[in-house]
Design a protein around this motif. Structure first.
Motif, PDB file in Angstrom:
ATOM      1  N   GLU A  46      -4.979   3.803   5.108  1.00  7.52           N
ATOM      2  CA  GLU A  46      -3.938   3.975   4.510  1.00  7.52           C
ATOM      3  C   GLU A  46      -3.909   5.029   3.423  1.00  7.52           C
ATOM      4  O   GLU A  46      -4.826   5.504   2.756  1.00  7.52           O
ATOM      5  CB  GLU A  46      -3.161   2.751   3.781  1.00  7.52           C
ATOM      6  N   ALA A  60       1.332   6.471  -2.774  1.00  2.75           N
ATOM      7  CA  ALA A  60       1.784   4.912  -2.307  1.00  2.75           C
ATOM      8  C   ALA A  60       2.341   4.390  -3.266  1.00  2.75           C
ATOM      9  O   ALA A  60       2.097   4.418  -4.437  1.00  2.75           O
ATOM     10  CB  ALA A  60       0.460   4.245  -1.905  1.00  2.75           C
ATOM     11  N   ASP A  61       3.294   3.636  -2.945  1.00  2.00           N
ATOM     12  CA  ASP A  61       4.141   2.790  -3.739  1.00  2.00           C
ATOM     13  C   ASP A  61       3.135   1.750  -4.744  1.00  2.00           C
ATOM     14  O   ASP A  61       3.436   1.705  -5.918  1.00  2.00           O
ATOM     15  CB  ASP A  61       5.214   2.120  -3.172  1.00  2.00           C
ATOM     16  N   SER A  62       2.000   1.452  -4.087  1.00  2.00           N
ATOM     17  CA  SER A  62       1.266   0.482  -4.721  1.00  2.00           C
ATOM     18  C   SER A  62       0.447   1.151  -5.903  1.00  2.00           C
ATOM     19  O   SER A  62      -0.211   0.416  -6.816  1.00  2.00           O
ATOM     20  CB  SER A  62       0.084  -0.169  -3.619  1.00  2.00           C
ATOM     21  N   VAL A  63       0.195   2.816  -5.952  1.00  2.00           N
ATOM     22  CA  VAL A  63      -0.445   3.203  -7.043  1.00  2.00           C
ATOM     23  C   VAL A  63       0.370   4.056  -7.855  1.00  2.00           C
ATOM     24  O   VAL A  63      -0.125   4.629  -8.742  1.00  2.00           O
ATOM     25  CB  VAL A  63      -1.489   4.093  -6.255  1.00  2.00           C
ATOM     26  N   LYS A  64       1.734   4.210  -7.709  1.00  2.00           N
ATOM     27  CA  LYS A  64       2.527   5.016  -8.352  1.00  2.00           C
ATOM     28  C   LYS A  64       2.417   4.461  -9.760  1.00  2.00           C
ATOM     29  O   LYS A  64       2.483   3.437 -10.232  1.00  2.00           O
ATOM     30  CB  LYS A  64       3.868   5.064  -7.864  1.00  2.00           C
ATOM     31  N   ARG A  66      -0.218   4.798 -11.680  1.00  2.00           N
ATOM     32  CA  ARG A  66      -1.564   4.260 -12.176  1.00  2.00           C
ATOM     33  C   ARG A  66      -2.512   5.387 -11.814  1.00  2.00           C
ATOM     34  O   ARG A  66      -3.544   5.644 -12.416  1.00  2.00           O
ATOM     35  CB  ARG A  66      -1.859   2.995 -11.553  1.00  2.00           C
ATOM     36  N   LYS A  86      -6.875  -2.579 -10.108  1.00  2.00           N
ATOM     37  CA  LYS A  86      -6.802  -3.665  -9.838  1.00  2.00           C
ATOM     38  C   LYS A  86      -7.768  -4.242  -8.769  1.00  2.00           C
ATOM     39  O   LYS A  86      -8.056  -3.531  -7.945  1.00  2.00           O
ATOM     40  CB  LYS A  86      -5.244  -4.070  -9.298  1.00  2.00           C
ATOM     41  N   GLU A  88      -7.205  -5.504  -6.236  1.00  2.00           N
ATOM     42  CA  GLU A  88      -6.550  -4.941  -4.566  1.00  2.00           C
ATOM     43  C   GLU A  88      -6.989  -3.563  -4.407  1.00  2.00           C
ATOM     44  O   GLU A  88      -6.678  -3.176  -3.442  1.00  2.00           O
ATOM     45  CB  GLU A  88      -5.360  -5.328  -4.559  1.00  2.00           C
ATOM     46  N   ASP A  89      -7.161  -2.872  -5.332  1.00  2.00           N
ATOM     47  CA  ASP A  89      -7.742  -1.514  -5.236  1.00  2.00           C
ATOM     48  C   ASP A  89      -9.042  -1.341  -4.744  1.00  2.00           C
ATOM     49  O   ASP A  89      -9.627  -0.260  -4.181  1.00  2.00           O
ATOM     50  CB  ASP A  89      -7.437  -0.700  -6.578  1.00  2.00           C
TER      51      ASP A  89
END
Length: 116
Positions: A46, A60-64, A66, A86, A88-89
């Motif tokens: 991804e 990606a939204d999950s890392v914006k 950070r 995190k 999950e990273d």
């Protein structure tokens, strides 16, 4: 042909920071976009972040908020600064170079492990 060599990554506790760097060589004038992808076992690779010629970026939204991607066209390098990591990273991170002709090249992959 474009060759990508990654450095950085490693192990960190949750909340910590890591940096990944990628150096491109070869036909670098043919590169349109450089970025970082990640992959965990059993899942598709991804997009994490990318930067296009001209400086625009995409996350990606999950890392914006950070992660920060930066490119140094003069040195043909791209860096991913990762903060507030995190669990999950945790993944193998791959540097990517997309050429104007549409072909994509990949780096060797760098393990990032975030312990909870």
């Amino acid at each position: 042909q474009v060759q990508l060599v990654e450095s950085g990554g490693g192990w960190v506790q949750a909340g910590g920071s890591l940096r990944l760097s990628c150096a491109a060589s070869g036909s670098t004038s043919s590169i349109n976009t450089m970025g970082w992808y990640r992959q965990t076992p059993g899942k598709q690779r991804e997009l994490v972040a990318e930067t296009k010629e001209g400086g625009s970026t995409n996350y990606a939204d999950s890392v914006k908020g950070r992660f920060t991607i930066s490119g140094d066209n003069g040195k043909n390098t791209v860096t991913l600064q990762m903060t507030s990591l995190k669990p999950e990273d945790t993944a193998v991170y791959y540097c990517s170079a997309l050429l104007y002709a549409g072909r994509r090249h990949w780096g060797q992959g760098s393990q990032v492990t975030v312990a909870s």
